[in-house]
Write a protein that holds these residues in place. Structure first.
Motif, short mmCIF file in Angstrom:
data_model
loop_
_atom_site.label_atom_id
_atom_site.label_comp_id
_atom_site.label_asym_id
_atom_site.label_seq_id
_atom_site.Cartn_x
_atom_site.Cartn_y
_atom_site.Cartn_z
N GLN A 1 0.83 -1.21 0.00
CA GLN A 1 0.00 0.00 0.00
C GLN A 1 0.86 1.26 0.00
O GLN A 1 0.57 2.22 -0.71
CB GLN A 1 -0.95 -0.01 1.20
N ASN B 1 2.26 1.74 -3.45
CA ASN B 1 1.22 2.20 -4.37
C ASN B 1 0.85 3.66 -4.11
O ASN B 1 0.69 4.44 -5.04
CB ASN B 1 -0.02 1.31 -4.27
N ASP B 2 0.74 4.03 -2.84
CA ASP B 2 0.36 5.40 -2.48
C ASP B 2 1.45 6.42 -2.79
O ASP B 2 1.19 7.49 -3.33
CB ASP B 2 0.02 5.49 -0.99
N SER C 1 3.18 5.06 -6.77
CA SER C 1 2.24 4.60 -7.81
C SER C 1 2.71 3.32 -8.48
O SER C 1 2.55 3.14 -9.69
CB SER C 1 2.03 5.69 -8.86
N ASN D 1 1.55 0.39 -8.51
CA ASN D 1 0.49 -0.42 -9.12
C ASN D 1 0.03 0.10 -10.48
O ASN D 1 -0.68 -0.60 -11.19
CB ASN D 1 -0.70 -0.54 -8.18
N SER D 2 0.44 1.30 -10.86
CA SER D 2 0.02 1.84 -12.16
C SER D 2 1.18 2.07 -13.12
O SER D 2 1.03 2.73 -14.14
CB SER D 2 -0.75 3.14 -11.95
N ASN E 1 7.11 -4.57 -9.18
CA ASN E 1 5.80 -4.77 -9.78
C ASN E 1 5.86 -5.68 -10.99
O ASN E 1 6.90 -5.80 -11.63
CB ASN E 1 5.19 -3.42 -10.17
N THR F 1 4.22 -7.00 -6.61
CA THR F 1 2.88 -6.43 -6.67
C THR F 1 2.30 -6.57 -8.07
O THR F 1 3.03 -6.65 -9.05
CB THR F 1 2.88 -4.93 -6.28
N TYR G 1 -0.61 -9.22 -4.30
CA TYR G 1 0.82 -9.25 -4.04
C TYR G 1 1.26 -10.69 -3.79
O TYR G 1 0.45 -11.58 -3.51
CB TYR G 1 1.20 -8.37 -2.84
#
Length: 170
Positions: A56, A59-60, A63, A65-66, A121, A157, A161
C-alpha cells in the motif's frame, strides 16, 4: 514471524506518520558512490509491519500499481526498524528488469541499513514469481547472509501481491 518495521515519528496532534525519503546514488568528485536525496513525503502510517502495508505504501507514494514497466524498489531499515530510505534500483520493460546484488548492497551500505525489503511490480498483474525473481531472491539471501544484513522480504505487486517470506521462500 514478520519483523515489525517502525518509524518512531509521531506528529504532535497524535497522528501517526513516517517520513519516506527517496534517494539515488551519484558520484562525488573522487568518483565514490554517495547518496543523493531525491524527494521526501510524510506518509500517514506508523508501521510497515506486513506485506499488504508495504505494498500500500509503494502504491500510495510511488504509484507502483500503475506503472507500465517493471520497477524494483529497495527499502532500507535501521537496527531499530526505522526506515532509512527508499531507492529505485531498477526500471525495465513491460516484462523484465535487471537488478544486481551489487547495486542493492551499495545502497544498503551507504545508508547504514541492518535489514531490507525488495518490492517490484509485474505490470501484467500476475504476481507469481518468475524464475528470474526466484534466482534474484536466492542471490540476495546469500549476499545478505555474508554481509550480516537481514533480508526480510521480496514482495511482488500486481493484482494483489506475492510475499516470498509469507510463502516460505525466504
Amino acid at each position: 514471524m514478520y519483523i515489525p518495521f517502525i518509524s518512531g515519528k509521531y506528529k504532535e496532534r497524535g497522528d501517526k506518520s513516517m517520513r519516506i525519503t527517496k534517494y539515488r546514488t551519484g558520484l562525488d568528485s573522487g568518483r565514490h558512490n554517495v547518496l543523493i536525496k531525491e524527494s521526501a513525503v510524510n506518509y500517514a502510517c506508523d508501521r510497515l509491519d506486513s506485506p499488504p502495508v508495504i505494498v500500500q505504501m509503494f502504491n500510495d507514494v510511488f504509484s507502483l500499481n500503475s506503472m507500465a514497466e517493471e520497477y524494483v524498489y529497495l527499502t532500507a531499515f535501521s537496527t531499530a526498524y526505522k526506515i532509512l530510505g527508499v531507492f529505485e534500483v531498477s526500471h525495465g520493460t513491460v516484462s523484465t528488469t535487471l537488478a544486481s546484488p551489487r547495486e542493492i548492497f551499495i545502497r544498503l551500505l551507504l545508508s547504514g541499513a541492518s535489514c531490507f525489503v525488495i518490492c517490484h511490480n509485474h505490470p501484467s498483474g500476475n504476481c507469481n514469481p518468475s524464475d528470474e525473481d526466484v534466482g534474484l531472491t536466492k542471490r540476495l539471501q546469500e549476499c545478505a547472509s555474508l554481509m550480516g544484513i537481514t533480508f526480510t522480504d521480496h514482495i511482488i505487486t500486481g493484482d494483489g501481491y506475492y510475499s516470498f517470506k509469507e510463502n516460505g521462500l525466504l
